[in-house]
Motif scaffolding. Structure first.
Motif, PDB file in Angstrom:
ATOM      1  N   MET A   1     -12.022   3.097  -2.978  1.00 27.44           N
ATOM      2  CA  MET A   1     -11.395   2.479  -4.152  1.00 27.44           C
ATOM      3  C   MET A   1     -11.868   3.108  -5.463  1.00 27.44           C
ATOM      4  SD  MET A   1      -8.970   0.385  -4.619  1.00 27.44           S
ATOM      5  CE  MET A   1      -8.898  -0.571  -3.094  1.00 27.44           C
ATOM      6  N   ASP A   2     -13.096   3.619  -5.510  1.00 26.50           N
ATOM      7  CA  ASP A   2     -13.554   4.265  -6.741  1.00 26.50           C
ATOM      8  C   ASP A   2     -12.718   5.506  -7.057  1.00 26.50           C
ATOM      9  OD1 ASP A   2     -15.388   2.591  -7.815  1.00 26.50           O
ATOM     10  OD2 ASP A   2     -17.147   3.815  -7.400  1.00 26.50           O
ATOM     11  N   GLU A   3     -12.313   6.225  -6.031  1.00 30.73           N
ATOM     12  CA  GLU A   3     -11.438   7.382  -6.255  1.00 30.73           C
ATOM     13  C   GLU A   3     -10.111   6.942  -6.859  1.00 30.73           C
ATOM     14  OE1 GLU A   3      -9.123  10.927  -3.779  1.00 30.73           O
ATOM     15  OE2 GLU A   3     -10.449   9.536  -2.736  1.00 30.73           O
ATOM     16  N   THR A   4      -9.567   5.849  -6.348  1.00 28.61           N
ATOM     17  CA  THR A   4      -8.315   5.324  -6.895  1.00 28.61           C
ATOM     18  C   THR A   4      -8.502   4.872  -8.331  1.00 28.61           C
ATOM     19  OG1 THR A   4      -7.646   4.597  -4.676  1.00 28.61           O
ATOM     20  CG2 THR A   4      -6.497   3.614  -6.556  1.00 28.61           C
ATOM     21  N   ARG A   5      -9.618   4.216  -8.613  1.00 31.43           N
ATOM     22  CA  ARG A   5      -9.910   3.785  -9.982  1.00 31.43           C
ATOM     23  C   ARG A   5      -9.974   4.979 -10.928  1.00 31.43           C
ATOM     24  NH1 ARG A   5     -14.845  -0.611  -9.160  1.00 31.43           N
ATOM     25  NH2 ARG A   5     -13.565  -2.432  -8.625  1.00 31.43           N
ATOM     26  N   MET A   6     -10.640   6.042 -10.488  1.00 32.08           N
ATOM     27  CA  MET A   6     -10.775   7.226 -11.328  1.00 32.08           C
ATOM     28  C   MET A   6      -9.410   7.860 -11.595  1.00 32.08           C
ATOM     29  SD  MET A   6     -10.966  10.707 -11.714  1.00 32.08           S
ATOM     30  CE  MET A   6     -11.059  11.370 -10.051  1.00 32.08           C
TER      31      MET A   6
ATOM     32  N   GLN B   1       1.812  -0.800  -5.688  1.00 22.22           N
ATOM     33  CA  GLN B   1       1.347  -0.165  -4.454  1.00 22.22           C
ATOM     34  C   GLN B   1       0.128   0.727  -4.694  1.00 22.22           C
ATOM     35  OE1 GLN B   1       2.559  -1.105  -1.488  1.00 22.22           O
ATOM     36  NE2 GLN B   1       3.726  -2.518  -2.780  1.00 22.22           N
ATOM     37  N   CYS B   2      -0.297   0.834  -5.947  1.00 26.78           N
ATOM     38  CA  CYS B   2      -1.487   1.634  -6.261  1.00 26.78           C
ATOM     39  C   CYS B   2      -2.780   0.927  -5.866  1.00 26.78           C
ATOM     40  CB  CYS B   2      -1.521   1.982  -7.750  1.00 26.78           C
ATOM     41  SG  CYS B   2      -0.220   3.112  -8.274  1.00 26.78           S
ATOM     42  N   TYR B   3      -2.706  -0.351  -5.493  1.00 27.53           N
ATOM     43  CA  TYR B   3      -3.889  -1.039  -4.961  1.00 27.53           C
ATOM     44  C   TYR B   3      -3.614  -1.542  -3.543  1.00 27.53           C
ATOM     45  CZ  TYR B   3      -1.323  -4.666  -7.609  1.00 27.53           C
ATOM     46  OH  TYR B   3      -0.349  -5.471  -8.162  1.00 27.53           O
ATOM     47  N   HIS B   4      -2.812  -0.780  -2.801  1.00 26.20           N
ATOM     48  CA  HIS B   4      -2.546  -1.031  -1.388  1.00 26.20           C
ATOM     49  C   HIS B   4      -3.828  -0.789  -0.576  1.00 26.20           C
ATOM     50  CE1 HIS B   4      -0.789  -0.420   2.634  1.00 26.20           C
ATOM     51  NE2 HIS B   4       0.262  -1.080   2.183  1.00 26.20           N
ATOM     52  N   PRO B   5      -4.041  -1.507   0.536  1.00 26.06           N
ATOM     53  CA  PRO B   5      -5.254  -1.278   1.342  1.00 26.06           C
ATOM     54  C   PRO B   5      -5.382   0.151   1.869  1.00 26.06           C
ATOM     55  CG  PRO B   5      -4.240  -3.363   1.935  1.00 26.06           C
ATOM     56  CD  PRO B   5      -3.280  -2.682   1.017  1.00 26.06           C
ATOM     57  N   SER B   6      -4.248   0.826   2.076  1.00 29.20           N
ATOM     58  CA  SER B   6      -4.291   2.187   2.607  1.00 29.20           C
ATOM     59  C   SER B   6      -4.495   3.196   1.473  1.00 29.20           C
ATOM     60  CB  SER B   6      -2.986   2.509   3.347  1.00 29.20           C
ATOM     61  OG  SER B   6      -2.882   3.897   3.602  1.00 29.20           O
ATOM     62  N   ARG B   7      -5.495   4.044   1.627  1.00 30.61           N
ATOM     63  CA  ARG B   7      -5.756   5.063   0.612  1.00 30.61           C
ATOM     64  C   ARG B   7      -4.579   6.024   0.485  1.00 30.61           C
ATOM     65  NH1 ARG B   7     -11.168   8.669   1.009  1.00 30.61           N
ATOM     66  NH2 ARG B   7     -11.895   6.575   1.566  1.00 30.61           N
ATOM     67  N   GLU B   8      -3.954   6.364   1.592  1.00 28.20           N
ATOM     68  CA  GLU B   8      -2.822   7.285   1.563  1.00 28.20           C
ATOM     69  C   GLU B   8      -1.650   6.712   0.778  1.00 28.20           C
ATOM     70  OE1 GLU B   8      -0.092   9.823   4.777  1.00 28.20           O
ATOM     71  OE2 GLU B   8      -1.902   8.758   5.428  1.00 28.20           O
ATOM     72  N   VAL B   9      -1.402   5.439   0.957  1.00 27.28           N
ATOM     73  CA  VAL B   9      -0.318   4.791   0.210  1.00 27.28           C
ATOM     74  C   VAL B   9      -0.661   4.735  -1.274  1.00 27.28           C
ATOM     75  CG1 VAL B   9       0.960   2.632  -0.119  1.00 27.28           C
ATOM     76  CG2 VAL B   9       0.458   3.450   2.200  1.00 27.28           C
ATOM     77  N   ARG B  10      -1.915   4.432  -1.589  1.00 31.44           N
ATOM     78  CA  ARG B  10      -2.329   4.375  -2.998  1.00 31.44           C
ATOM     79  C   ARG B  10      -2.156   5.733  -3.675  1.00 31.44           C
ATOM     80  NH1 ARG B  10      -6.948   1.811  -0.824  1.00 31.44           N
ATOM     81  NH2 ARG B  10      -8.295   3.539  -1.511  1.00 31.44           N
TER      82      ARG B  10
END
Length: 294
Positions: free
Chosen positions: A131-136, A67-76
């Motif tokens: 997505m870059d924030e999630t990657r970081m 779920q860390c690559y879910h379309p929703s930023r909040e879910v990620r």
């Protein structure tokens, strides 16, 4: 009227989307809490730690990581938070106390697949703005977990291979960064790991690449580290370890400077007599005692 109906439809859709996001975050919280029951299940079943990891821990960790690559930023963000909480759980630390292979399984089956998935173009396209924030954050989690377990695996035979894989991931993320935010974040995480490993004796300059293990069985990962990093951050070694501040070359230069200063002091310590002569010239000569000896 048509515009009003359209706006009303968008509002209803937004409410439905937010409700779905809230349910997803709640499900992630419940999934995370399941790990609290694992110690009792292991005790009842009598499973060995490695098998218990695959039977109980891995399904929870995999569910959270997916779920860390879910379309929703909040879910990620929620998934990453609960994944970190589970990986840093004292229950998992206790389970892996006598079995460091469990941490390899965490990296190989949870963290590395997550980081590989986040690099895919189709995943990035789900949320290009966020997505870059999630990657970081995912890279930061990788570094945090590695430093957390490092003291327990410094003598572990698989440490060099694990470290090489981490460096490969860091390099891939630096090359794939779409923003300075990700590039600088990954670079700072990498610097932090290197400095911590240096203080723990895992990264030390060595005279020969033929000695990958130092005294006491602790791995020295100096050569393999810079072989990897020099391919994507060639200036990092000189930034963290300037040549004139350490190493054999720096020490040799310091000794040479000391010798030159000593010679200058010795020359200045020899007394010189100055005798004026006609025309205003001055003849410098050694004292009488010095002349007799010469």
């Amino acid at each position: 009227p048509k515009v009003g109906r359209r706006e009303k439809g968008v509002a209803v859709k937004s409410q439905a989307v937010q409700a779905a996001i809230d349910r997803a975050c709640k499900a992630l919280e419940q999934l995370c809490r399941l790990h609290l029951r694992i110690p009792a299940l292991v005790q009842q079943s009598g499973m060995r730690p490695n098998r218990a990891f695959f039977e109980f821990w891995l399904p929870i960790l995999s569910g959270l990581s997916q779920q860390c690559y879910h379309p929703s930023r909040e879910v990620r963000q929620s998934a990453l938070t609960y994944l970190q909480r589970t990986l840093l759980s004292p229950h998992l630390e206790t389970a892996s106390a006598n079995s460091p292979d469990i941490w390899v399984d965490c990296f190989e089956n949870v963290l590395f697949p997550l980081l590989d998935e986040l690099l895919k173009p189709e995943v990035f396209a789900l949320d290009p703005a966020g997505m870059d924030e999630t990657r970081m954050r995912a890279c930061a989690l990788l570094c945090k977990i590695f430093l957390q377990v490092l003291p327990r695996v410094v003598r572990w035979k698989e440490l060099p291979r694990l470290w090489e894989r981490i460096l490969e991931v860091a390099g891939a993320y630096l090359l794939a960064s779409e923003t300075e935010y990700l590039y600088e974040g990954v670079q700072e995480s990498l610097k932090n790991m290197i400095l911590v490993m240096t203080t723990q004796g895992v990264l030390q300059p060595q005279p020969s690449s033929s000695t990958p293990v130092s005294a006491g069985g602790v791995h020295n990962l100096w050569d393999v580290t810079w072989q990897k990093i020099d391919t994507f951050l060639p200036g990092l070694r000189d930034e963290l370890f300037p040549p004139d501040e350490g190493g054999e070359e720096g020490e040799g230069q310091k000794e040479q400077e000391k010798e030159e200063v000593g010679k200058e002091e010795e020359v200045r310590s020899v007394p010189v007599l100055e005798t004026p002569v006609e025309g205003g010239s001055i003849i410098s000569q050694l004292p009488a005692e010095e002349e007799e000896t010469t």
